[in-house]
Write an enzyme that holds these catalytic residues in place. Structure first.
Site, PDB file in Angstrom:
ATOM      1  N   CYS A  17       0.868  -1.187   0.000  1.00 24.94           N
ATOM      2  CA  CYS A  17       0.000   0.000   0.000  1.00 24.94           C
ATOM      3  C   CYS A  17       0.899   1.229   0.000  1.00 24.94           C
ATOM      4  O   CYS A  17       2.077   1.141  -0.342  1.00 24.94           O
ATOM      5  CB  CYS A  17      -0.989  -0.019   1.171  1.00 24.94           C
ATOM      6  SG  CYS A  17      -0.270   0.192   2.813  1.00 24.94           S
ATOM      7  N   ARG A  23      -3.469  -0.625   5.345  1.00 24.34           N
ATOM      8  CA  ARG A  23      -4.055  -1.685   4.515  1.00 24.34           C
ATOM      9  C   ARG A  23      -3.152  -2.889   4.325  1.00 24.34           C
ATOM     10  O   ARG A  23      -3.569  -4.030   4.576  1.00 24.34           O
ATOM     11  CB  ARG A  23      -4.451  -1.116   3.147  1.00 24.34           C
ATOM     12  CG  ARG A  23      -5.529  -0.048   3.241  1.00 24.34           C
ATOM     13  CD  ARG A  23      -5.743   0.631   1.919  1.00 24.34           C
ATOM     14  NE  ARG A  23      -4.564   1.430   1.567  1.00 24.34           N
ATOM     15  CZ  ARG A  23      -4.380   1.998   0.386  1.00 24.34           C
ATOM     16  NH1 ARG A  23      -5.277   1.845  -0.570  1.00 24.34           N
ATOM     17  NH2 ARG A  23      -3.315   2.724   0.140  1.00 24.34           N
ATOM     18  N   ASP A 127      -8.251   3.509   1.236  1.00 30.54           N
ATOM     19  CA  ASP A 127      -7.347   3.908   2.301  1.00 30.54           C
ATOM     20  C   ASP A 127      -8.151   4.534   3.441  1.00 30.54           C
ATOM     21  O   ASP A 127      -8.760   5.590   3.267  1.00 30.54           O
ATOM     22  CB  ASP A 127      -6.327   4.914   1.762  1.00 30.54           C
ATOM     23  CG  ASP A 127      -5.197   5.176   2.732  1.00 30.54           C
ATOM     24  OD1 ASP A 127      -5.319   4.822   3.932  1.00 30.54           O
ATOM     25  OD2 ASP A 127      -4.172   5.738   2.296  1.00 30.54           O
TER      26      ASP A 127
END
Length: 164
Positions: A17, A23, A127
């Protein structure tokens, strides 16, 4: 179809990420635990990283860690690191289109994490960093569902096996 292992007998997956604090570490913790539960922990290795360097060495975002802990996962060992294209991994799974562009675009070995999501294949993992706790819970739900699908694909395809 998953790409074959570069080295027969083992398989390495990297989850990527932006900062490696929300994440990708959530996916790392979940996938690693699920692989162990499925008896695949000895043949499939999981790592995670971020495309940016500003969180290197930091623990997971406290909200991501709290969400994982509340769901029964251990989020305590994670330390952020930056993605290195020279890493010898078999499959890189990124969380969104921007991460995909940052790592050089889609190839046989570079894909989006949710390409394997049975509900919304190819979608981004949003996100949650600038939102509330609910975003972290949504990410965990997506990650758990997709991790199950990844394990099913690994069991079926056995990409670490010597195919010669």
């Amino acid at each position: 179809m998953l790409p074959a292992a570069r080295t027969p007998g083992s398989y390495r997956i990297e989850l990527v990420c932006l900062g490696n604090i929300c994440r990708s570490p959530t996916a790392h913790v979940v996938l690693e635990e699920r692989l162990a539960d499925a008896g695949l922990g000895d043949v499939v290795e999981v790592s995670s990283s971020g495309t940016g360097d500003w969180h290197v060495g930091d623990p997971m975002d406290r909200r991501a860690a709290a969400t994982l802990t509340a769901a029964g996962y251990d989020a305590s060992r994670h330390r952020a690191r930056q993605h290195d294209p020279a890493d010898d991994v078999d499959l890189v799974l990124v969380m969104d289109d921007a991460n995909l562009a940052d790592v050089g675009g889609r190839t046989d070995r570079i894909r989006k994490f949710r390409d394997l999501d049975p509900r919304e294949p190819g979608s981004d993992v949003p996100d949650p960093y600038y939102g509330g706790d609910h975003g972290f819970e949504e990410v965990l739900t997506m990650v758990e569902r997709t991790a199950s699908a990844i394990i099913d694909a690994l069991r079926h395809e056995r990409p670490w096996a010597d195919r010669t």
